[in-house]
Design an enzyme around this catalytic site. Structure first.
Site, mmCIF file in Angstrom:
data_model
loop_
_atom_site.group_PDB
_atom_site.id
_atom_site.type_symbol
_atom_site.label_atom_id
_atom_site.label_comp_id
_atom_site.label_asym_id
_atom_site.label_seq_id
_atom_site.Cartn_x
_atom_site.Cartn_y
_atom_site.Cartn_z
ATOM 1 N N LYS B 38 1.127 -0.888 -0.302
ATOM 2 C CA LYS B 38 -0.030 -0.246 0.196
ATOM 3 C C LYS B 38 0.966 0.808 -0.177
ATOM 4 O O LYS B 38 0.268 2.590 -0.810
ATOM 5 C CB LYS B 38 -0.655 -0.102 0.913
ATOM 6 C CG LYS B 38 -2.334 -0.854 1.109
ATOM 7 C CD LYS B 38 -3.243 0.225 1.872
ATOM 8 C CE LYS B 38 -3.256 -0.451 3.018
ATOM 9 N NZ LYS B 38 -4.551 -0.573 3.666
ATOM 10 N N GLY B 178 2.297 -9.779 21.933
ATOM 11 C CA GLY B 178 2.228 -9.670 20.802
ATOM 12 C C GLY B 178 1.200 -10.734 20.184
ATOM 13 O O GLY B 178 1.082 -11.298 18.756
ATOM 14 N N GLU B 181 -4.384 -8.382 19.016
ATOM 15 C CA GLU B 181 -4.299 -7.066 19.027
ATOM 16 C C GLU B 181 -4.408 -5.636 19.520
ATOM 17 O O GLU B 181 -5.473 -6.190 20.527
ATOM 18 C CB GLU B 181 -4.835 -7.024 17.152
ATOM 19 C CG GLU B 181 -4.021 -7.856 16.506
ATOM 20 C CD GLU B 181 -4.669 -7.600 15.274
ATOM 21 O OE1 GLU B 181 -5.357 -7.060 14.366
ATOM 22 O OE2 GLU B 181 -5.535 -8.983 15.088
ATOM 23 N N LYS B 196 -12.600 -19.673 11.454
ATOM 24 C CA LYS B 196 -11.959 -20.746 11.468
ATOM 25 C C LYS B 196 -12.576 -22.580 11.244
ATOM 26 O O LYS B 196 -12.631 -23.419 10.730
ATOM 27 C CB LYS B 196 -10.664 -21.004 12.256
ATOM 28 C CG LYS B 196 -9.631 -20.255 11.950
ATOM 29 C CD LYS B 196 -8.525 -20.096 13.169
ATOM 30 C CE LYS B 196 -8.028 -18.538 12.645
ATOM 31 N NZ LYS B 196 -7.242 -18.813 14.425
#
Lengths: 392, 392
Positions: B38, B178, B181, B196
Site C-alpha cells: 500500500k 504480541g 491486537e 476457522k
C-alpha cells in the site's frame, strides 16, 4: 465408490472387531467374503461357511479384491502378500516386522501390479503418521521424526517414572493390563520401535534403513536410580525413536534409545500406552501427532481407515522414495548418561570427554560425549549392567 | 518440479519472512517476482524494484503463476483472489475471514479455472489441520471436530486459569507479548474461532456453515470466580470450537463457547498460544493435532508449506464437499453454567431444568440444561453480566 470384497487372514480380536464393524455399517460398502485361519475347530463368532484353512480360497478367488492380513507369523504373511499382489488384490496389513524387513521389495511388487498397499496400523496404532508424512513433499525439507512409537515400553516407563516402580514390577503391571505380551522381548528391547522407525523413515525421507543399522537399546537395564536422577534434573525418561538428517548430503542417523526428555517438552506429555511423534521441517513448525498406540481398538481402527480409503483408490505416493540405502554416518556424537551399580572397569574409555562423574556406595553414573561409532560397540549396547540414556 | 514465480500481496512480518526463506533456499525453486504494497515510501528489507502499489503489476503478469495474499483488508483480498483465479494463477492465502465468508464461491471459481487454492495458514497457524482432514474420506464417518483454534484467547484463558489473573490483566499481558491486537474484538468475542470453524467444517463434513449460524460467545465476561469454581471441580476453561453431527441425517451443530474441560483430558494440555484439535470418527480413534497457533512464524511456515506443495500440483480434493447449507438443529440441549455477580431477574427462565444453584454475597451460579434454541437467544449470549460456560 466401489464395492470391496475382502479376504481376511487371521481372526483374532482385531479381525473379529473388523468383521463386526463391516457387518454393522453397510454404508461402508465392504464385506468379508472369506476368512482364512489356522485352527478350524476353534469357536468363532461368525458364520461357519466364512472360514477356511486354505489361503488359496482367498488368493485364487477373483471376486475378492482386497486382502486384509492380520496374522502374527511374518513369514507366512510375506508369501500371502506377495501372492495377493500378483493376483492384483489390494492389501491392508498391520505387520510392521514383515514390512520393515521387505519394504522396498513389497512396494516394487505393488507398483508392478498396480494395486494399493496400505499399512497405517503397522505404525503407532491409530495415529495416522504415514498418511501425514504422505502429505509432506520433498521440498518441505523434513529434518527429523522424533517420537514414542511403542505403547508397551511407554506404559512401563510411565509406571517407573510416576509410581517409582522397578522395571520388573512395571513390566508385570503392563502384562496384567494387556499392554505387554508374555514374551515382551520385541517391545522392551526396542525391536518393535526399530521396525516402526524403519517404515516411518521411508515415508519421511525416501530412505530405507536396515534394522541392523538402527542404533538401538531397549529399556530392560533402566533402574529406579536413573529415574531419581531424571526427577532431580527436571527430566523424564522415554524410549525415543529418532531419524534425523545430520548433514547437507541428507545422511541420516536412526536411533531407538532411552532418552532424557525435559518435563516441559511436548513429548513428555505422552504417557502410559499412548504414542506421540514430532515431525520437524525447515519450512514449518514442529508438528505433533498423538494418540492411542497399543491395543486392539487402535489397530482395528487404523485397519478400518485403510479399508475405507481403498474405496477411493487411495495409495501412498511415497513421493520421496529413493532406492538409496542409508549409510550410517559415524562421525556424529551424542551426550550420554551411563548408570551402573558396581564399578565397570574401563567404562570411561567409551567417552570422548567426560562432563560429570558421580560415585557412591549405591549407584554411579558418568555423563559425557560418545561417538556414534562407539555407540555401535556391542559391549556398550549389550552390557546389561549399564543404563544408557541419551539427552534429547 | 515446476518453477514458481510468485506475486506477493503484503509485506508485513509474514511476507518478509517468506521472502527471506525463498531467497535463502534456492532448492525450493520458487522466487518472488513482484510485491504489491500500500505504502511505497516505507523502508523495506528487499530490493526496491520488487515493489509496486499497483495490483495489476502482479495480476496482469503472465509469468507470475502463484499469488500469495497476505493483506489484512479482506475486501481487497477478495477481489485480488478472484482476479487471480480468472488469470489462472494459483493462490495461497491466510485470510480466514475472507475464506469463511466466500468459501463455496471461491472453491467454485478455483475449479472452473483449474488452479489450486491453498489456505492452511488460515486455520490454527502451523497445525496442518486442513491437510489432515483432506486425508479422511466420506466413509470414515467423522463425528466431530473439537478444539482450541484461537491462540489469543487460549493465552488469556491460560493466564486466568494458572495465574489467577482477571480478564483485563490477562488481555494486557497478551497484548504486551504480541498475542493480542490493540483491538482484540475479533479474537476475544470468538469471531476468529467461528471463521476457522467454518473453514474446518467444510473440509471435515462437506457442509458450509454461515458464521451467523455458529452459536458463539467469547471470553470477555469470564470472571476469576468462574475459574475458582473450575479449579474446585477439576476443570479448566477453554474456548472450544466444535462442529459435531447430532443425528442420523448428518445434521451438525457448530458452537464456539467457553467450555469446562476436565484437567486430565488431552485438550487441557493445550496452553498459552498453542492450538489443539481433536478429530473424532466412528471408524478410528480420536486424533489429536497440536501446534503453535498464533504469531508470525507459524503463519509463515504454513504459507511456505503451501507454496512448497504447489510445486507438486497439490490441491485440496474436498472429497466430502456438498452444497448443502447447514440447518441448525434446535432440538439439542447443552449443560450450561451461568455465573453472575448481582442477581439477574428471570435468569432461571433460560433453563429447561436446573441441577445446581449457588447464591452468595460475592457470586452466584446456576447449572442446568438449556436448549440450543434458547442458546441462540441474544439476551443470553450478549448479556455482559453473564459468564456462560458449557460442559464438555
Amino acid at each position: 465408490m466401489k464395492k470391496l470384497n475382502i479376504g481376511l487372514f487371521g481372526f483374532g480380536v482385531v479381525g473379529e472387531g473388523i468383521y463386526k464393524v463391516l457387518e454393522d455399517k453397510p454404508k461402508l460398502n465392504a464385506s468379508i467374503k472369506k476368512i482364512v485361519i489356522k485352527d478350524k475347530d476353534k469357536f468363532r463368532n461368525a458364520p461357519n461357511e466364512l472360514f477356511s484353512t486354505n489361503p488359496d480360497d482367498i488368493l485364487d478367488d477373483d471376486e475378492i479384491n482386497v486382502v486384509v492380513e492380520l496374522i502374527s507369523d511374518s513369514d507366512a504373511a510375506y508369501s500371502i502378500i506377495k501372492k495377493a499382489f500378483i493376483k492384483h488384490k489390494h492389501v491392508v496389513s498391520a505387520n510392521k516386522k514383515l514390512i520393515a524387513e521387505h519394504h522396498l521389495e513389497l512396494i516394487k511388487l505393488q507398483k508392478e501390479n498396480d494395486v494399493s498397499f496400505l499399512y497405517e496400523a503397522s505404525v503407532c496404532g491409530s495415529v495416522p503418521i504415514i498418511r501425514n508424512l504422505e502429505e509432506y513433499f520433498d521440498n518441505d525439507l523434513l529434518n527429523y521424526v522424533f517420537g514414542i512409537v511403542n505403547g508397551t515400553t511407554n506404559y512401563i516407563l510411565t509406571k517407573m517414572a510416576n509410581a517409582n516402580e522397578s522395571y520388573q514390577d512395571a513390566l508385570k503391571s503392563a502384562q496384567k493390563n494387556g499392554f505387554a505380551e508374555a514374551d515382551p522381548t520385541a517391545d522392551v528391547e526396542g525391536f518393535d520401535a526399530a521396525h516402526k522407525l524403519s517404515i516411518i523413515t521411508l515415508h519421511a525421507f525416501g530412505t530405507k534403513i536396515e534394522i541392523a543399522d538402527v542404533i538401538r537399546k531397549g529399556i530392560t537395564s533402566l533402574k529406579t536410580k536413573d529415574f531419581e536422577y531424571a526427577r532431580e534434573k527436571g527430566y523424564t525418561i522415554k524410549l525415543i525413536a529418532n531419524s534425523k538428517i545430520i548433514n547437507k548430503n541428507g545422511d541420516l542417523n536412526s536411533t531407538v534409545l532411552p532418552t532424557f526428555v525435559k518435563l516441559d517438552k511436548t513429548i513428555a506429555l505422552v504417557n502410559n500406552e499412548y504414542n506421540g511423534v514430532l515431525i520437524g521441517s525447515s519450512l514449518s513448525d514442529e508438528q505433533f501427532l498423538y494418540g492411542n498406540g497399543a491395543g486392539r481398538f487402535p489397530t482395528a481402527s487404523a485397519v478400518l481407515s485403510d479399508i475405507s480409503a481403498l474405496q477411493y483408490d487411495y495409495e501412498y505416493s511415497i513421493r520421496k522414495k529413493s532406492d538409496k540405502i542409508l549409510k550410517i554416518n559415524e562421525s556424529g556424537k551424542l551426550k550420554v548418561y551411563l548408570g551402573y551399580k558396581t564399578e565397570v572397569s574401563g567404562i570411561q574409555n567409551f567417552f570422548e570427554d567426560i562432563e560429570e562423574r558421580y560415585q557412591s556406595n549405591s549407584y554411579n553414573h558418568i555423563i559425557g560425549t560418545i561417538s556414534i561409532h562407539q555407540l555401535k560397540n556391542v559391549n556398550l549396547l549389550n552390557d546389561k549392567r549399564l543404563s544408557l540414556i541419551v539427552f534429547e
